[in-house]
Design a protein around this motif. Structure first.
Motif, PDB file in Angstrom:
ATOM      1  N   GLN A 245       1.360  -2.464  -2.137  1.00 17.18           N
ATOM      2  CA  GLN A 245       2.128  -3.004  -0.916  1.00 17.18           C
ATOM      3  C   GLN A 245       1.886  -4.793  -0.554  1.00 17.18           C
ATOM      4  O   GLN A 245       1.870  -5.286  -0.434  1.00 17.18           O
ATOM      5  CB  GLN A 245       0.554  -2.909   0.321  1.00 17.18           C
ATOM      6  CG  GLN A 245       0.232  -1.614   2.026  1.00 17.18           C
ATOM      7  CD  GLN A 245       1.816  -1.747   1.717  1.00 17.18           C
ATOM      8  OE1 GLN A 245       1.559  -2.621   3.119  1.00 17.18           O
ATOM      9  NE2 GLN A 245       2.235  -0.918   2.067  1.00 17.18           N
ATOM     10  N   SER A 246       1.254  -4.544  -2.069  1.00  8.35           N
ATOM     11  CA  SER A 246       1.194  -6.401  -3.155  1.00  8.35           C
ATOM     12  C   SER A 246       2.000  -5.625  -4.525  1.00  8.35           C
ATOM     13  O   SER A 246       1.742  -5.040  -5.340  1.00  8.35           O
ATOM     14  CB  SER A 246       0.193  -6.638  -2.465  1.00  8.35           C
ATOM     15  OG  SER A 246       0.649  -8.222  -3.498  1.00  8.35           O
ATOM     16  N   VAL A 247       2.082  -6.943  -5.340  1.00  3.58           N
ATOM     17  CA  VAL A 247       2.592  -7.391  -6.565  1.00  3.58           C
ATOM     18  C   VAL A 247       1.418  -7.523  -7.192  1.00  3.58           C
ATOM     19  O   VAL A 247       0.108  -8.658  -6.471  1.00  3.58           O
ATOM     20  CB  VAL A 247       3.476  -8.985  -6.483  1.00  3.58           C
ATOM     21  CG1 VAL A 247       3.705  -8.743  -8.643  1.00  3.58           C
ATOM     22  CG2 VAL A 247       4.348  -8.818  -5.945  1.00  3.58           C
ATOM     23  N   ALA A 248       0.993  -6.519  -8.054  1.00  2.76           N
ATOM     24  CA  ALA A 248      -0.281  -5.897  -9.110  1.00  2.76           C
ATOM     25  C   ALA A 248      -0.608  -6.780 -10.195  1.00  2.76           C
ATOM     26  O   ALA A 248       0.318  -7.991 -10.209  1.00  2.76           O
ATOM     27  CB  ALA A 248       0.193  -4.615  -9.891  1.00  2.76           C
TER      28      ALA A 248
ATOM     29  N   LYS B 295      -2.879  -1.045  -0.741  1.00  2.00           N
ATOM     30  CA  LYS B 295      -3.987  -1.680   0.329  1.00  2.00           C
ATOM     31  C   LYS B 295      -4.601  -0.881   0.800  1.00  2.00           C
ATOM     32  O   LYS B 295      -4.888  -0.014   0.997  1.00  2.00           O
ATOM     33  CB  LYS B 295      -3.135  -2.453   1.257  1.00  2.00           C
ATOM     34  CG  LYS B 295      -4.143  -3.926   2.570  1.00  2.00           C
ATOM     35  CD  LYS B 295      -2.836  -3.548   3.685  1.00  2.00           C
ATOM     36  CE  LYS B 295      -4.074  -5.085   4.260  1.00  2.00           C
ATOM     37  NZ  LYS B 295      -3.351  -5.641   5.399  1.00  2.00           N
ATOM     38  N   LEU B 296      -6.347  -1.642   0.553  1.00  3.65           N
ATOM     39  CA  LEU B 296      -8.030  -0.966   1.201  1.00  3.65           C
ATOM     40  C   LEU B 296      -7.984  -1.832   2.433  1.00  3.65           C
ATOM     41  O   LEU B 296      -8.312  -3.007   2.383  1.00  3.65           O
ATOM     42  CB  LEU B 296      -8.597  -0.790   0.099  1.00  3.65           C
ATOM     43  CG  LEU B 296      -9.984  -0.789   0.962  1.00  3.65           C
ATOM     44  CD1 LEU B 296     -10.159   0.200   0.758  1.00  3.65           C
ATOM     45  CD2 LEU B 296     -11.412  -1.237  -0.340  1.00  3.65           C
TER      46      LEU B 296
ATOM     47  N   PHE C 104      -9.344  -4.684 -10.071  1.00  2.00           N
ATOM     48  CA  PHE C 104      -8.862  -5.326  -9.497  1.00  2.00           C
ATOM     49  C   PHE C 104      -8.552  -5.431  -8.421  1.00  2.00           C
ATOM     50  O   PHE C 104      -7.969  -4.756  -7.565  1.00  2.00           O
ATOM     51  CB  PHE C 104      -7.353  -5.760 -10.247  1.00  2.00           C
ATOM     52  CG  PHE C 104      -7.315  -5.908 -11.332  1.00  2.00           C
ATOM     53  CD1 PHE C 104      -6.745  -7.048 -12.361  1.00  2.00           C
ATOM     54  CD2 PHE C 104      -6.889  -4.739 -11.880  1.00  2.00           C
ATOM     55  CE1 PHE C 104      -6.888  -7.744 -13.550  1.00  2.00           C
ATOM     56  CE2 PHE C 104      -7.088  -4.765 -14.193  1.00  2.00           C
ATOM     57  CZ  PHE C 104      -6.772  -6.211 -14.124  1.00  2.00           C
ATOM     58  N   VAL C 105      -9.057  -7.185  -7.806  1.00  2.28           N
ATOM     59  CA  VAL C 105      -9.027  -6.940  -6.859  1.00  2.28           C
ATOM     60  C   VAL C 105      -8.524  -8.796  -5.601  1.00  2.28           C
ATOM     61  O   VAL C 105      -8.373  -9.943  -6.277  1.00  2.28           O
ATOM     62  CB  VAL C 105     -10.754  -7.489  -5.494  1.00  2.28           C
ATOM     63  CG1 VAL C 105     -10.577  -6.825  -4.321  1.00  2.28           C
ATOM     64  CG2 VAL C 105     -11.254  -5.982  -6.145  1.00  2.28           C
TER      65      VAL C 105
ATOM     66  N   VAL D  64      -5.559  -3.967  -4.097  1.00  2.00           N
ATOM     67  CA  VAL D  64      -7.241  -3.447  -5.793  1.00  2.00           C
ATOM     68  C   VAL D  64      -5.901  -2.681  -5.872  1.00  2.00           C
ATOM     69  O   VAL D  64      -5.050  -2.037  -5.527  1.00  2.00           O
ATOM     70  CB  VAL D  64      -7.740  -2.328  -4.204  1.00  2.00           C
ATOM     71  CG1 VAL D  64      -8.836  -3.026  -3.730  1.00  2.00           C
ATOM     72  CG2 VAL D  64      -7.581  -1.355  -4.086  1.00  2.00           C
ATOM     73  N   TRP D  65      -6.114  -2.925  -7.110  1.00  6.29           N
ATOM     74  CA  TRP D  65      -5.699  -2.202  -8.283  1.00  6.29           C
ATOM     75  C   TRP D  65      -6.239  -1.671  -9.639  1.00  6.29           C
ATOM     76  O   TRP D  65      -6.810  -2.479  -9.604  1.00  6.29           O
ATOM     77  CB  TRP D  65      -4.092  -3.173  -8.635  1.00  6.29           C
ATOM     78  CG  TRP D  65      -3.176  -2.382  -9.219  1.00  6.29           C
ATOM     79  CD1 TRP D  65      -2.083  -1.307  -9.589  1.00  6.29           C
ATOM     80  CD2 TRP D  65      -2.437  -3.371 -10.812  1.00  6.29           C
ATOM     81  NE1 TRP D  65      -1.775  -1.589 -10.792  1.00  6.29           N
ATOM     82  CE2 TRP D  65      -1.835  -2.810 -11.513  1.00  6.29           C
ATOM     83  CE3 TRP D  65      -3.708  -3.721 -11.878  1.00  6.29           C
ATOM     84  CZ2 TRP D  65      -1.484  -2.377 -12.689  1.00  6.29           C
ATOM     85  CZ3 TRP D  65      -3.321  -3.903 -12.899  1.00  6.29           C
ATOM     86  CH2 TRP D  65      -2.360  -3.324 -13.623  1.00  6.29           C
ATOM     87  N   GLY D  66      -5.899  -0.743 -10.356  1.00  6.75           N
ATOM     88  CA  GLY D  66      -6.429  -1.196 -11.192  1.00  6.75           C
ATOM     89  C   GLY D  66      -8.058  -0.537 -11.962  1.00  6.75           C
ATOM     90  O   GLY D  66      -8.477  -0.643 -12.601  1.00  6.75           O
TER      91      GLY D  66
END
Length: 269
Positions: A92-95, A104-105, A136-137, A229-231
């Motif tokens: 949903q977005s660039v990490a 996306k949460l 990552f947030v 969120v990621w990673g």
């Protein structure tokens, strides 16, 4: 002032040179990640030296040497191994690694206000387990992200607009919480457990920056609003966060870094 006439046989200034002296050999039997001068999380191949950087200023921090660690979460990007009460939507977005893989949460359209909009992680330890959690947030429609222990005794809220943290306990912030800023509005949140005394942890969307009770973190979701969120990472038997270890279906281990040079290499004997 008198200066010595004998110069050192070798000078290892990794931070300023940003390169490996040919007499030093780096070995690591796995891939690994580090932060490049643009503040991006990038991958290094097996046995490749890693020169880490400050993600905001781009300043080189020198040669990155780490012990072996395992990310015990099996889905660090999709987080599909989590028992989430909020919803997850992929890509949903660039990490922070510049790929379009951020998850996306977002809030569940709950029928009452007794639900946490949270991630409940697999592998989160017992009260005395020594672990460090990191994720990552980035803000989307929501600007606040919480971490709390499973007894809901302690909680902290990360403001995704400026990286500041509020909590019901300064001790919780001092002993368990850490925040690292990254480009493009990303933050890496760290939560320590074990000897810090803060037990199991969960993460989720907070409705505000300041709450007076853990119950205030429970609210009716609108079915769309959330954060990126990621990673996600859980490192066991430690309270020190290390570089990101990606996983995709199973746990993953980053091997130990070794930097060595023989006396013959250094002194020519």
């Amino acid at each position: 002032m008198t200066y010595p006439t004998i110069m050192p046989a070798i000078t290892l200034d990794f931070q300023n040179s940003q390169q490996l002296d040919p007499r030093i050999k780096v070995s690591r039997s796995s891939g690994a990640t580090y932060i490049n001068s643009a503040g991006l999380v990038v991958s290094a191949a097996e046995h490749e030296a890693r020169f880490d950087h400050d993600p905001v200023t781009g300043e080189c921090l020198g040669l990155l040497i780490e012990e072996s660690r395992t990310n015990i979460l099996t889905q660090s990007v999709t987080m599909s191994d989590w028992n989430a009460t909020a919803q997850l939507s992929l890509n949903q977005s660039v990490a922070p690694d510049s790929t379009n893989t951020a998850t996306k949460l977002y809030q569940t359209d709950a029928v009452d206000g007794t639900q946490y909009q949270q991630l409940q992680g697999v592998g989160f330890g017992t009260g005395d387990a020594e672990q460090v959690f990191s994720i990552f947030v980035k803000a989307a429609e929501n600007n606040y992200f919480f971490a709390k222990n499973d007894q809901s005794t302690f909680w902290a809220i990360l403001d995704l607009t400026d990286g500041t943290v509020t909590s019901n306990s300064q001790d919780y912030i001092d002993k368990a919480i850490g925040v690292q800023s990254f480009p493009n509005g990303w933050y890496r949140l760290k939560v320590e457990t074990g000897n810090s005394g803060y037990g199991r942890q969960t993460w989720g969307i907070s409705p505000s920056k300041s709450v007076s009770a853990a119950a205030d973190l429970q609210f009716v979701g609108d079915g769309t609003s959330g954060v990126y969120v990621w990673g996600a990472q859980i490192e066991d038997q430690t309270r020190v966060m290390t570089s990101y270890i990606p996983t995709a279906g199973s746990t993953a281990t980053r091997s130990q870094d070794l930097a060595q040079g023989s006396s013959a290499d250094i002194y020519g004997d």
